[in-house]
Design a protein around this motif. Structure first.
Motif, PDB file in Angstrom:
ATOM      1  N   LYS A 176       0.692  -1.264   0.104  1.00 39.74           N
ATOM      2  CA  LYS A 176       0.115  -0.054  -0.186  1.00 39.74           C
ATOM      3  C   LYS A 176       0.748   1.221   0.173  1.00 39.74           C
ATOM      4  O   LYS A 176       0.706   2.196  -0.588  1.00 39.74           O
ATOM      5  N   LEU A 177       1.747   1.352   0.790  1.00 43.78           N
ATOM      6  CA  LEU A 177       2.745   2.601   0.818  1.00 43.78           C
ATOM      7  C   LEU A 177       3.679   2.420  -0.579  1.00 43.78           C
ATOM      8  O   LEU A 177       3.741   3.542  -0.818  1.00 43.78           O
ATOM      9  N   GLU A 178       3.952   1.491  -1.223  1.00 41.88           N
ATOM     10  CA  GLU A 178       4.507   1.441  -2.440  1.00 41.88           C
ATOM     11  C   GLU A 178       3.796   2.139  -3.415  1.00 41.88           C
ATOM     12  O   GLU A 178       3.998   3.057  -4.226  1.00 41.88           O
ATOM     13  N   ASP A 179       2.208   2.013  -3.336  1.00 42.94           N
ATOM     14  CA  ASP A 179       1.461   2.196  -4.355  1.00 42.94           C
ATOM     15  C   ASP A 179       1.293   3.871  -4.313  1.00 42.94           C
ATOM     16  O   ASP A 179       1.114   4.650  -5.162  1.00 42.94           O
ATOM     17  N   GLU A 180       1.123   4.168  -3.018  1.00 43.12           N
ATOM     18  CA  GLU A 180       0.853   5.529  -2.562  1.00 43.12           C
ATOM     19  C   GLU A 180       2.028   6.584  -3.238  1.00 43.12           C
ATOM     20  O   GLU A 180       2.048   7.429  -3.582  1.00 43.12           O
ATOM     21  N   LEU A 181       3.190   5.888  -2.960  1.00 40.70           N
ATOM     22  CA  LEU A 181       4.652   6.571  -3.347  1.00 40.70           C
ATOM     23  C   LEU A 181       4.546   6.663  -4.759  1.00 40.70           C
ATOM     24  O   LEU A 181       4.848   7.869  -5.500  1.00 40.70           O
ATOM     25  N   ASN A 182       4.078   5.762  -5.758  1.00 42.63           N
ATOM     26  CA  ASN A 182       4.040   5.647  -7.050  1.00 42.63           C
ATOM     27  C   ASN A 182       3.110   6.704  -7.403  1.00 42.63           C
ATOM     28  O   ASN A 182       3.352   7.446  -8.600  1.00 42.63           O
ATOM     29  N   GLU A 183       1.785   6.892  -6.990  1.00 43.22           N
ATOM     30  CA  GLU A 183       0.826   7.840  -7.153  1.00 43.22           C
ATOM     31  C   GLU A 183       1.431   9.251  -7.174  1.00 43.22           C
ATOM     32  O   GLU A 183       1.580  10.183  -7.896  1.00 43.22           O
ATOM     33  N   VAL A 184       2.238   9.313  -5.802  1.00 46.55           N
ATOM     34  CA  VAL A 184       2.640  10.861  -5.759  1.00 46.55           C
ATOM     35  C   VAL A 184       3.768  11.018  -6.633  1.00 46.55           C
ATOM     36  O   VAL A 184       3.944  12.299  -7.180  1.00 46.55           O
ATOM     37  N   ARG A 185       4.460  10.075  -6.957  1.00 49.38           N
ATOM     38  CA  ARG A 185       5.816  10.055  -8.249  1.00 49.38           C
ATOM     39  C   ARG A 185       4.922  10.727  -9.581  1.00 49.38           C
ATOM     40  O   ARG A 185       5.769  11.473 -10.301  1.00 49.38           O
ATOM     41  N   GLU A 186       3.881   9.782  -9.966  1.00 45.77           N
ATOM     42  CA  GLU A 186       3.058  10.178 -10.849  1.00 45.77           C
ATOM     43  C   GLU A 186       2.614  11.494 -11.061  1.00 45.77           C
ATOM     44  O   GLU A 186       2.798  12.332 -11.999  1.00 45.77           O
ATOM     45  N   ARG A 187       2.054  12.022 -10.015  1.00 45.65           N
ATOM     46  CA  ARG A 187       1.499  13.432  -9.743  1.00 45.65           C
ATOM     47  C   ARG A 187       2.472  14.471  -9.874  1.00 45.65           C
ATOM     48  O   ARG A 187       2.327  15.272 -10.526  1.00 45.65           O
ATOM     49  N   GLN A 188       3.893  14.150  -9.140  1.00 45.28           N
ATOM     50  CA  GLN A 188       4.956  15.363  -9.186  1.00 45.28           C
ATOM     51  C   GLN A 188       5.389  15.164 -10.589  1.00 45.28           C
ATOM     52  O   GLN A 188       5.894  16.251 -11.233  1.00 45.28           O
ATOM     53  N   LYS A 189       5.497  14.173 -11.336  1.00 44.34           N
ATOM     54  CA  LYS A 189       5.997  13.994 -12.578  1.00 44.34           C
ATOM     55  C   LYS A 189       5.028  14.785 -13.474  1.00 44.34           C
ATOM     56  O   LYS A 189       5.574  15.780 -14.397  1.00 44.34           O
TER      57      LYS A 189
END
Length: 217
Positions: A176-189
């Motif tokens: 779950k934490l990895e999925d949230e981090l990936n969403e944050v990275r995609e949003r920042q990208k």
């Protein structure tokens, strides 16, 4: 396979092995029916058709898309010691109680424990607390052994379960934490790409803007 950058790793991957096991029985039975006579290998062909049920293993390919299945696979992989301990304790208890039950019940009239494999089947059903009721001891000693078998089975199964559950919760939180981090990275990208686009527009429009400002009235 042609477009795979690492062809050997692609061939030995788990999902490709599942596909191979799914289609191999069909081609095996087809080759046997073509190479040999139909009557001589009729039973062999029927036996190979049974292995077509391996196609159901393709359902594991869904694990790449479902987070829960990936977490379950990771949990089973990290809990291999607990699962090995569980298998060993169940196997030892099954052998002990099956042998005791067989020697206590085999000489009784109309006994259902006529062989040791039959007693092993009864032991595993009893230790897992399933209890179909198709095999029931008749003597007092057999019923005592059956009671001890059921109690030991519950204890053997429940002891490693909390460790496996704790591993599952830990890996689930990690996923779950990895999925949230990936969403944050995609949003920042996406935000960074938008920012670069606006900066590019500003740079391209700055000369004309400066000329308009410096132009005498």
């Amino acid at each position: 396979f042609v477009l795979a950058p690492q062809k050997f790793e692609f061939l030995v991957s788990f999902l490709n092995i599942i596909d191979l096991l799914g289609i191999l029985p069909f081609f095996t039975s087809l080759a046997l029916s073509l190479l040999f006579s139909q009557y001589s290998l009729e039973y062999i062909a029927k036996a190979t058709q049974i292995f077509r049920i391996l196609r159901i293993l393709r359902i594991f390919k869904l694990s790449r898309h479902i987070t829960g299945l990936k977490t379950l696979g990771t949990t089973l992989k990290s809990s291999h010691r607990e699962l090995l301990l569980l298998s060993m304790t169940i196997s030892m208890g099954m052998l002990i109680f099956a042998s005791m039950e067989y020697f206590l019940e085999k000489d009784e009239p109309d006994s259902v424990f006529y062989s040791l494999p039959q007693a092993l089947y009864w032991a595993i059903i009893t230790m897992t607390s399933t209890g179909y009721g198709d095999l029931v001891p008749k003597t007092g000693g057999g019923k005592l052994v059956a009671s001890l078998c059921a109690i030991c089975g519950v204890l053997c199964i429940t002891l490693p379960i909390p460790i496996i559950v704790a591993n599952f919760n830990r890996h689930h939180e990690k996923v779950k934490l990895e999925d949230e981090l990936n969403e944050v990275r995609e949003r920042q990208k996406a935000e960074w790409e938008e920012t670069k686009y606006h900066i590019k527009l500003a740079k391209n429009g700055s000369p004309s803007g400066d000329s308009d400002i410096n132009k005498p009235k």
